[in-house]
Design a protein around this motif. Structure first.
Motif, mmCIF file in Angstrom:
data_model
loop_
_atom_site.group_PDB
_atom_site.id
_atom_site.type_symbol
_atom_site.label_atom_id
_atom_site.label_comp_id
_atom_site.label_asym_id
_atom_site.label_seq_id
_atom_site.Cartn_x
_atom_site.Cartn_y
_atom_site.Cartn_z
ATOM 1 N N GLN A 1 0.838 -1.211 0.000
ATOM 2 C CA GLN A 1 0.000 0.000 0.000
ATOM 3 C C GLN A 1 0.875 1.265 0.000
ATOM 4 O O GLN A 1 0.556 2.248 -0.654
ATOM 5 N N TYR B 1 3.883 1.552 -1.166
ATOM 6 C CA TYR B 1 4.801 1.439 -2.325
ATOM 7 C C TYR B 1 6.212 0.953 -1.968
ATOM 8 O O TYR B 1 6.827 0.233 -2.714
ATOM 9 N N GLN C 1 2.617 3.585 -7.409
ATOM 10 C CA GLN C 1 2.191 2.204 -7.231
ATOM 11 C C GLN C 1 2.526 1.379 -8.465
ATOM 12 O O GLN C 1 2.918 0.215 -8.360
ATOM 13 N N SER D 1 6.090 0.558 -8.283
ATOM 14 C CA SER D 1 6.272 -0.531 -7.325
ATOM 15 C C SER D 1 5.930 -1.869 -7.989
ATOM 16 O O SER D 1 6.605 -2.884 -7.777
ATOM 17 N N PRO E 1 -2.885 -2.845 -2.568
ATOM 18 C CA PRO E 1 -2.143 -1.962 -3.481
ATOM 19 C C PRO E 1 -2.935 -0.731 -3.885
ATOM 20 O O PRO E 1 -2.354 0.255 -4.338
ATOM 21 N N THR E 2 -4.260 -0.784 -3.709
ATOM 22 C CA THR E 2 -5.082 0.364 -4.126
ATOM 23 C C THR E 2 -5.472 1.235 -2.932
ATOM 24 O O THR E 2 -6.230 2.186 -3.093
#
Lengths: 217, 290
Positions: free
Chosen positions: A85, A87, A143, A146, A163-164
């Motif tokens: 989350q 990065y 992101q 990453s 991740p979002t």
């Protein structure tokens, strides 16, 4: 590919995961959902051996948790791509250096690295931004950077932990689409999210984690 | 091989990437090493001050009136054999008349019709010895000579100088150890702080699957580089200080001393700081590894 056998883990404050059993086969794209504090991150950390289960077994790519050494953990992680989350990009390095990092860890020849970095950045839509530093990129771009770093080594498994979480709906949607594109190359993906609306209706396996217990949704 | 060069390059690049941290570390190390360097140079030159002061010590021995110049020469040979005495110069009776005339403007022999001044000797003390010089022992030996009438020397002043110098030299090793230990702690902790400020890098590298050696190596290179640069920078600073000190001594004091600068001090400082930086950065990076 990923297997939990009666795996339990308790944090100092008491919460954690209790007697978890699950299996994710090679090439699957699985979503892991659950409210904040349900244990999604704990489950992810168990997979990449950041924590070791108090009881039971966690297996990934032939590496098994009981008695695993630091050296084996490093080897296991070399075959796992990870997206977080926050990065976890290195602020003092530009995009090129950040994305190239796993290749140096794996001992790639320096002559092979630029092409691979270009390829990874093209895939995530960050071509031409190699010289940018993380603070010069938007959240969505960071992101994706990453993600480029996670996939550059062509991992067998890609773990994406919320991740979002820091992205707006459009960027979130684009990221999931990107993960689906990567999955098409045969990568096993496990993505944790608390945003059910983002993942529903995609025809993927969804595991729900609630109060330390797992069920298929 | 590519990996090895990458890690070395990373270590060097890290110094540039973290200019402020590196500069702060270098400055702290520089100050600590400079103090150690000054202390070592002072220790190395302290004896010169003492030797200089000793060269100014004088014992005047007056022989009895009936001692002839020839007899005085014989006595002086005896005096020279006393431990701690470097040289003895005879002042013959005739020389004494000349000295008297120089000082008082009168020829005492013409005034009195005879020479009442005795032969005498000026004694210089052996100065190049590190231990405390006890002047009374020499005086006692000189007094044993029957023909000696009177001895003049600055006993209190000499004793005070010798006593204080000995005291200083007694405490010097302890003070040096304390300062060196403090410097080592400063160097060690500076390196540790520099590593601590980049624990996110360590965490990220671990998550990527980097081995412990891969993570630690650039930190060690960086630490060694910072340590070596600091030690090298101390060289001109120390040289400048020594030259400035020599200028001040020659310009504003009557001392005829030249402080010297031993390049071996710098060599040992470089070796020590590189070792401390190596161990410090290795241990610090290890400490932040899970």
């Amino acid at each position: 590919m990923i297997e939990f056998q009666n795996a339990s883990y308790a944090h100092n404050k008491g919460y954690g995961l209790n007697n978890l059993n699950m299996s994710i086969d090679e090439g699957e794209f699985t979503f892991l959902i659950g409210p904040t504090g349900s244990g999604k991150t704990t489950l992810m950390r168990l997979i990449y051996f950041d924590i070791i289960p108090d009881s039971g077994i966690v297996k990934i790519n032939g590496f098994s948790s009981p008695g695993i050494t630091q050296k084996k953990i490093a080897m296991a992680r070399q075959s796992i791509g990870m997206v977080f989350q926050d990065y976890k990009l290195l602020k003092d390095r530009n995009l090129f250096d950040n994305v190239a990092l796993p290749l140096h860890v794996l001992g790639f020849k320096s002559s092979e690295i630029p092409d691979r970095v270009d390829e990874a950045l093209d895939l995530v839509g960050l071509e031409g931004k190699e010289g940018h530093y993380p603070y010069e990129l938007s959240g969505g771009e960071q992101q994706r950077a990453s993600l480029a770093r996670a996939i550059i080594k062509e991992p067998d498994v890609l773990l994406a932990d919320e991740p979002t979480g820091n992205l707006d709906p459009v960027s979130s949607f684009e990221l999931v689409r990107l993960l689906e594109t990567i999955h098409e190359t045969g990568t096993t993906i496990l993505m944790a999210s608390h945003n059910y609306n983002l993942i529903k209706g995609r025809g993927r396996q969804i595991l729900e984690l609630k109060n330390g217990q797992l069920r298929i949704r | 091989m590519d990996k090895f060069f990458y890690l070395i390059t990373e270590g060097v690049k890290n110094v540039w990437r973290h200019k402020v941290t590196a500069f702060t570390a270098m400055f702290s190390l520089f100050v600590a090493l400079y103090i150690v360097g000054v202390l070592a140079t002072a220790g190395n030159n302290a004896h010169k001050i003492l030797y200089y002061l000793r060269s100014k010590y004088k014992i005047e021995v007056f022989f009895k009136q009936d001692v002839s110049n020839e007899q005085a020469v014989g006595i002086i040979h005896k005096i020279k054999k006393i431990e701690g005495i470097r040289s003895a110069t005879i002042i013959e009776k005739e020389d004494a008349i000349r000295i008297f005339k120089d000082q008082f403007g009168e020829n005492i022999e013409e005034l009195l019709g005879y020479n009442p001044l005795p032969a005498s000797a000026v004694i210089n003390i052996e100065r190049n010895r590190r231990d405390q010089l006890v002047i009374e022992t020499m005086i006692k030996e000189i007094r044993k000579i029957k023909q000696v009438d009177e001895i003049r020397y600055q006993g209190n002043l000499i004793n005070k100088i010798e006593r204080n110098f000995k005291k200083m030299m007694d405490y010097f090793p302890y003070a040096s150890i304390v300062i060196i230990l403090i410097s080592i702690l400063i160097i060690y902790n500076t390196i540790k702080l520099s590593v601590y400020s980049r624990r996110d890098l360590i965490e990220t590298l671990q998550l990527i699957g980097a081995s412990r050696t891969f993570i630690k190596f650039p930190f060690v290179i960086e630490g060694v580089l910072i340590g070596a640069i600091s030690a090298i920078l101390v060289a001109p600073a120390l040289l400048f200080s020594v030259n400035a000190m020599n200028y001040v001594i020659s310009r504003f004091s009557s001392f005829n001393i030249k402080i010297s600068y031993d390049p071996m001090i710098l060599f040992w400082m470089l070796v020590t700081v590189v070792l401390i930086a190596l161990i410090g950065s290795y241990r610090a990076a290890s400490g932040f590894l899970k």
